[in-house]
Design a protein around this motif. Sequence first.
Motif, mmCIF file in Angstrom:
data_model
loop_
_atom_site.group_PDB
_atom_site.id
_atom_site.type_symbol
_atom_site.label_atom_id
_atom_site.label_comp_id
_atom_site.label_asym_id
_atom_site.label_seq_id
_atom_site.Cartn_x
_atom_site.Cartn_y
_atom_site.Cartn_z
ATOM 1 N N GLY A 179 0.792 -1.236 0.000
ATOM 2 C CA GLY A 179 0.000 0.000 0.000
ATOM 3 C C GLY A 179 0.815 1.272 0.000
ATOM 4 N N SER A 180 2.129 1.166 -0.173
ATOM 5 C CA SER A 180 2.967 2.373 -0.078
ATOM 6 C C SER A 180 2.979 3.194 -1.361
ATOM 7 N N GLN A 181 2.614 2.583 -2.485
ATOM 8 C CA GLN A 181 2.630 3.327 -3.756
ATOM 9 C C GLN A 181 1.712 2.640 -4.763
ATOM 10 N N GLY A 182 1.575 3.252 -5.925
ATOM 11 C CA GLY A 182 0.860 2.629 -7.039
ATOM 12 C C GLY A 182 -0.583 2.256 -6.720
ATOM 13 N N ILE A 183 -0.979 1.085 -7.201
ATOM 14 C CA ILE A 183 -2.375 0.646 -7.092
ATOM 15 C C ILE A 183 -2.788 0.470 -5.630
ATOM 16 N N GLY A 184 -1.886 -0.039 -4.797
ATOM 17 C CA GLY A 184 -2.207 -0.237 -3.377
ATOM 18 C C GLY A 184 -2.460 1.080 -2.671
ATOM 19 N N HIS A 207 6.954 -3.132 1.692
ATOM 20 C CA HIS A 207 8.175 -3.937 1.781
ATOM 21 C C HIS A 207 9.349 -3.170 2.361
ATOM 22 N N GLY A 208 9.689 -1.990 1.766
ATOM 23 C CA GLY A 208 10.864 -1.285 2.261
ATOM 24 C C GLY A 208 10.748 0.227 2.230
ATOM 25 N N ASN A 209 9.739 0.700 1.512
ATOM 26 C CA ASN A 209 9.625 2.121 1.221
ATOM 27 C C ASN A 209 8.857 2.868 2.338
ATOM 28 N N SER A 210 9.534 3.017 3.490
ATOM 29 C CA SER A 210 8.848 3.597 4.661
ATOM 30 C C SER A 210 8.373 5.022 4.400
ATOM 31 N N GLY A 259 6.861 -5.397 6.016
ATOM 32 C CA GLY A 259 7.029 -6.851 5.989
ATOM 33 C C GLY A 259 7.043 -7.385 4.570
ATOM 34 N N ASP A 260 7.770 -8.470 4.379
ATOM 35 C CA ASP A 260 7.869 -9.125 3.074
ATOM 36 C C ASP A 260 6.754 -10.169 2.969
ATOM 37 N N VAL A 261 5.841 -9.986 2.018
ATOM 38 C CA VAL A 261 4.699 -10.914 1.927
ATOM 39 C C VAL A 261 5.131 -12.333 1.554
ATOM 40 N N SER A 267 -5.432 -7.978 -1.473
ATOM 41 C CA SER A 267 -4.124 -8.591 -1.758
ATOM 42 C C SER A 267 -3.564 -7.946 -3.018
ATOM 43 N N ASN A 268 -2.608 -7.065 -2.828
ATOM 44 C CA ASN A 268 -2.137 -6.244 -3.942
ATOM 45 C C ASN A 268 -0.632 -6.341 -4.192
ATOM 46 N N ALA A 269 0.169 -6.558 -3.154
ATOM 47 C CA ALA A 269 1.632 -6.494 -3.318
ATOM 48 C C ALA A 269 2.093 -7.397 -4.456
ATOM 49 N N HIS A 281 7.366 -15.439 -16.150
ATOM 50 C CA HIS A 281 7.388 -15.775 -14.720
ATOM 51 C C HIS A 281 6.247 -15.084 -13.980
ATOM 52 N N TYR A 282 5.752 -13.995 -14.562
ATOM 53 C CA TYR A 282 4.764 -13.119 -13.905
ATOM 54 C C TYR A 282 3.324 -13.509 -14.238
ATOM 55 N N THR A 283 3.045 -13.733 -15.541
ATOM 56 C CA THR A 283 1.646 -13.980 -15.917
ATOM 57 C C THR A 283 1.061 -15.220 -15.211
ATOM 58 N N THR A 294 -2.935 -1.901 -18.234
ATOM 59 C CA THR A 294 -1.654 -1.236 -17.957
ATOM 60 C C THR A 294 -1.915 0.066 -17.210
ATOM 61 N N ILE A 295 -1.473 0.062 -15.965
ATOM 62 C CA ILE A 295 -1.652 1.203 -15.066
ATOM 63 C C ILE A 295 -0.260 1.801 -14.863
ATOM 64 N N ALA A 296 -0.103 3.095 -15.099
ATOM 65 C CA ALA A 296 1.243 3.697 -14.997
ATOM 66 C C ALA A 296 1.667 3.802 -13.535
ATOM 67 N N THR A 297 2.630 2.970 -13.148
ATOM 68 C CA THR A 297 3.177 2.987 -11.781
ATOM 69 C C THR A 297 4.671 2.688 -11.875
ATOM 70 N N SER A 298 5.310 2.570 -10.729
ATOM 71 C CA SER A 298 6.757 2.301 -10.783
ATOM 72 C C SER A 298 7.059 0.889 -11.281
HETATM 73 N N1 LIG Z 1 0.749 -1.403 -12.895
HETATM 74 C C1 LIG Z 1 0.123 -2.255 -13.706
HETATM 75 O O1 LIG Z 1 0.046 -2.055 -14.924
HETATM 76 C C2 LIG Z 1 -0.521 -3.462 -13.143
HETATM 77 C C3 LIG Z 1 -0.271 -3.934 -11.879
HETATM 78 N N2 LIG Z 1 -0.918 -5.065 -11.438
HETATM 79 C C4 LIG Z 1 -0.664 -5.585 -10.110
HETATM 80 O O2 LIG Z 1 -0.940 -4.582 -9.151
HETATM 81 C C5 LIG Z 1 -0.162 -4.818 -7.984
HETATM 82 C C6 LIG Z 1 0.497 -3.507 -7.569
HETATM 83 O O3 LIG Z 1 1.343 -3.086 -8.627
HETATM 84 P P1 LIG Z 1 1.762 -1.567 -8.845
HETATM 85 O O4 LIG Z 1 1.012 -0.691 -7.958
HETATM 86 O O5 LIG Z 1 1.720 -1.337 -10.295
HETATM 87 O O6 LIG Z 1 3.297 -1.652 -8.409
HETATM 88 P P2 LIG Z 1 4.219 -0.655 -7.571
HETATM 89 O O7 LIG Z 1 5.603 -1.110 -7.871
HETATM 90 O O8 LIG Z 1 3.831 0.746 -7.819
HETATM 91 O O9 LIG Z 1 3.868 -1.002 -6.046
HETATM 92 C C7 LIG Z 1 4.168 -2.267 -5.543
HETATM 93 C C8 LIG Z 1 3.783 -2.310 -4.094
HETATM 94 O O10 LIG Z 1 4.016 -3.647 -3.609
HETATM 95 C C9 LIG Z 1 4.893 -3.579 -2.510
HETATM 96 N N3 LIG Z 1 5.729 -4.781 -2.484
HETATM 97 C C10 LIG Z 1 6.578 -5.229 -3.442
HETATM 98 N N4 LIG Z 1 7.165 -6.384 -3.035
HETATM 99 C C11 LIG Z 1 6.684 -6.636 -1.802
HETATM 100 C C12 LIG Z 1 6.923 -7.643 -0.849
HETATM 101 N N5 LIG Z 1 7.781 -8.638 -1.080
HETATM 102 N N6 LIG Z 1 6.267 -7.588 0.342
HETATM 103 C C13 LIG Z 1 5.401 -6.561 0.612
HETATM 104 N N7 LIG Z 1 5.131 -5.589 -0.253
HETATM 105 C C14 LIG Z 1 5.763 -5.614 -1.451
HETATM 106 C C15 LIG Z 1 5.706 -2.323 -2.687
HETATM 107 O O11 LIG Z 1 6.230 -1.917 -1.428
HETATM 108 P P3 LIG Z 1 7.525 -0.908 -1.359
HETATM 109 O O12 LIG Z 1 7.032 0.414 -1.924
HETATM 110 O O13 LIG Z 1 7.847 -0.849 0.088
HETATM 111 O O14 LIG Z 1 8.572 -1.529 -2.205
HETATM 112 C C16 LIG Z 1 4.622 -1.393 -3.219
HETATM 113 O O15 LIG Z 1 3.823 -0.928 -2.178
HETATM 114 C C17 LIG Z 1 0.812 -5.937 -8.337
HETATM 115 O O16 LIG Z 1 0.315 -7.151 -7.810
HETATM 116 C C18 LIG Z 1 0.770 -5.983 -9.843
HETATM 117 O O17 LIG Z 1 1.022 -7.274 -10.333
HETATM 118 C C19 LIG Z 1 -1.814 -5.727 -12.200
HETATM 119 C C20 LIG Z 1 -2.083 -5.285 -13.446
HETATM 120 C C21 LIG Z 1 -1.473 -4.148 -14.019
#
Ligand SMILES: NC(=O)C1=CN([C@@H]2O[C@H](COP(=O)(O)OP(=O)(O)OC[C@H]3O[C@@H](n4cnc5c(N)ncnc54)[C@H](OP(=O)(O)O)[C@@H]3O)[C@@H](O)[C@H]2O)C=CC1
Length: 253
Positions: A13-18, A37-40, A62-64, A89-91, A155-157, A188-192
Amino acid sequence: MLLQDKVVLITGGSQGIGAGAALGCAEHGAHVAINYHGNSADAEKVVAEVRKKGRRAIAVKGDVADASTATAFVKAAVQEFGKVDVFVSNAGICPFHSFLDMPQETLERTLKVNLHGAYYMTQAAANQMKDQGHGGSIVAISSISALVGGEYQTHYTPTKAGVHSLMQSCAIALGRYGIRCNSVMPGTIATSINKEDLAQPGKREYMEGRIPLGRLGRPDDVAGCVVFLASDLARYVTGASVLVDGGLFVNLQ
Ligand SMILES: NC(=O)C1=CN([C@@H]2O[C@H](COP(=O)(O)OP(=O)(O)OC[C@H]3O[C@@H](n4cnc5c(N)ncnc54)[C@H](OP(=O)(O)O)[C@@H]3O)[C@@H](O)[C@H]2O)C=CC1
Ligand SMILES: C[C@H](O)[C@@H]1OC(=O)[C@H](O)[C@@H]1O
């Protein structure tokens, strides 16, 4: 307000979709616990933004991929908020790589984070919901990639197909407890996660050209669907999946 005073737990939940889901749920009245995971620094920013909306929030590192993270996350949330109503469940990770020379450790790490992580977390959240005795909603962020392939995502799909399948089976296993399980399939969602991939010459424009709605997705596009599935509006929806892709999947030619 679709989630007034509900307690929502979100992994990654620290960035992107979460992060988008955390803010979307807070806007609908929920209190939020995020795992990261690490991005406090970014996790604390999300917590601050939720609090600005007048809702309570905590961030738990925490590492999921580690099963003990799941029980620790749920325990921390229950200590803070007293219950778990919704689990998202997003990580996930997507280290793009070609198939024929895929390093074993990249394959195994991707499976562990994306699939094992979703499994452990879903199990921990579901046990808490079952013990509470008033049902709940579990939403997994799968992907359009559960349905189609990617040359640099071999490996991802399979992990995204696995997460979708996990929700289908859990819908059966948990229905008797009033716990609904669904998946969201973003395009495709623009994130890191895809910043580098989309920075390749022409890649972003190519993807935009394939999407009938004419743009890449944003985290808040996905959040709306998460809020709906989490809420009582979706009270008879379980075992389902919803594409949130601007029409990408249906655009063959
Ligand atoms: N972006 C896209 O186009 C799409 C994304 N998705 C899915 O959406 C989900 C989120 O992706 P998105 O927001 O794009 O990615 P981001 O890289 O923007 O965010 C990933 C998030 O997951 C956390 N994370 C990564 N590894 C771990 C771990 N081992 N334990 C705990 N947390 C972890 C990161 O934490 P930290 O910041 O601390 O590293 C961060 O909060 C993923 O499951 C991805 O597969 C699905 C379809 C499309
Ligand atoms: C990371 C990719 O850009 C993204 O991840 C997914 O799950 C989508 O299918 C895209 O390929």
